[in-house]
Write an enzyme that holds these catalytic residues in place. Sequence first.
Site, mmCIF file in Angstrom:
data_model
loop_
_atom_site.group_PDB
_atom_site.id
_atom_site.type_symbol
_atom_site.label_atom_id
_atom_site.label_comp_id
_atom_site.label_asym_id
_atom_site.label_seq_id
_atom_site.Cartn_x
_atom_site.Cartn_y
_atom_site.Cartn_z
ATOM 1 N N GLY A 184 61.150 69.393 59.045
ATOM 2 C CA GLY A 184 60.583 68.852 60.336
ATOM 3 C C GLY A 184 59.751 67.604 60.252
ATOM 4 O O GLY A 184 59.457 66.724 61.069
ATOM 5 N N ASP A 214 51.501 75.837 65.061
ATOM 6 C CA ASP A 214 51.540 76.805 66.159
ATOM 7 C C ASP A 214 50.907 78.106 65.726
ATOM 8 O O ASP A 214 49.630 78.349 65.673
ATOM 9 C CB ASP A 214 53.048 77.059 66.705
ATOM 10 C CG ASP A 214 54.147 77.200 65.827
ATOM 11 O OD1 ASP A 214 53.746 77.787 64.677
ATOM 12 O OD2 ASP A 214 55.309 76.898 66.260
ATOM 13 N N GLU A 228 52.409 67.996 58.289
ATOM 14 C CA GLU A 228 53.167 68.923 59.078
ATOM 15 C C GLU A 228 53.666 68.487 60.711
ATOM 16 O O GLU A 228 52.775 67.597 60.968
ATOM 17 C CB GLU A 228 51.995 70.191 59.333
ATOM 18 C CG GLU A 228 52.777 71.465 59.966
ATOM 19 C CD GLU A 228 53.950 72.070 59.307
ATOM 20 O OE1 GLU A 228 55.203 71.303 59.019
ATOM 21 O OE2 GLU A 228 54.059 73.036 58.494
ATOM 22 N N ARG A 264 66.493 66.964 65.502
ATOM 23 C CA ARG A 264 65.575 66.174 64.718
ATOM 24 C C ARG A 264 65.677 64.720 65.006
ATOM 25 O O ARG A 264 64.921 64.042 64.863
ATOM 26 C CB ARG A 264 65.891 66.526 63.373
ATOM 27 C CG ARG A 264 65.629 67.882 62.929
ATOM 28 C CD ARG A 264 65.621 68.053 61.535
ATOM 29 N NE ARG A 264 65.751 69.593 60.867
ATOM 30 C CZ ARG A 264 64.721 70.399 60.990
ATOM 31 N NH1 ARG A 264 63.444 70.054 61.180
ATOM 32 N NH2 ARG A 264 64.967 71.523 60.382
ATOM 33 N N PHE A 270 58.608 75.449 73.588
ATOM 34 C CA PHE A 270 59.491 75.140 72.551
ATOM 35 C C PHE A 270 60.029 73.675 72.871
ATOM 36 O O PHE A 270 60.570 73.164 73.841
ATOM 37 C CB PHE A 270 60.792 75.953 72.593
ATOM 38 C CG PHE A 270 61.545 75.909 71.368
ATOM 39 C CD1 PHE A 270 61.169 76.402 70.059
ATOM 40 C CD2 PHE A 270 62.772 75.230 71.270
ATOM 41 C CE1 PHE A 270 61.941 76.161 69.095
ATOM 42 C CE2 PHE A 270 63.564 75.136 70.344
ATOM 43 C CZ PHE A 270 63.210 75.603 69.386
ATOM 44 N N ASP A 325 63.574 70.612 65.216
ATOM 45 C CA ASP A 325 64.808 71.118 65.833
ATOM 46 C C ASP A 325 64.853 72.373 66.430
ATOM 47 O O ASP A 325 63.939 73.257 66.442
ATOM 48 C CB ASP A 325 65.671 71.163 64.345
ATOM 49 C CG ASP A 325 65.127 72.442 63.758
ATOM 50 O OD1 ASP A 325 66.183 73.287 63.481
ATOM 51 O OD2 ASP A 325 63.918 72.659 63.291
#
Length: 180
Positions: free
Chosen positions: A50, A108, A104, A170, A157, A164
Amino acid sequence: MERIKLHDKTFKTFIPYERIIASIDEVAAKINEDFRGCEDIPVLLCVLNGSIMFMGELMKRLDFNCQAVSVKLTSYEGTSTTGRVKQAMGLTADITGRRVIIVEDIVDSGNTIVELKNILAEHGASESRVCTLLFKPAALQKEISLDYVAMEIPNDFIVGFGLDYNELGRNYKDIYVLDE
């Protein structure tokens, strides 16, 4: 408003690329201030997959020598976290005695950061800081401190800019939110 379809879900534009880049500029300036004139070579730890896009943009803006290292952890299945963090690929370099900036894509629950800090301590890092593109304060379940936060977002989300949904999405330069 642009919409994209990934698997069985539709997403709509949430954060445009220009705003993402402006936030990365700001967070890079803070890191440059903290590391200006450093004699050591800090490690930028890219959390795969990510963080690849964020890491690339961030590195271009840092004006001190640094080494890129990667690690791969997994905790998501579909649109929700499993709560279990697994190491899918270990550190790609020795970090003993080194200062590490964890790069990062999103924080969350905080589970991944807690696990990463433990891994870095076990591998002898002298210090670990956390730099995240996105932070969801409403989802946080752990006591963690974040050193560099580019943007705070609601507990929705999202996909795009490295993030992704079941390995798709992505590649989009904007960030999209689930369109219910």
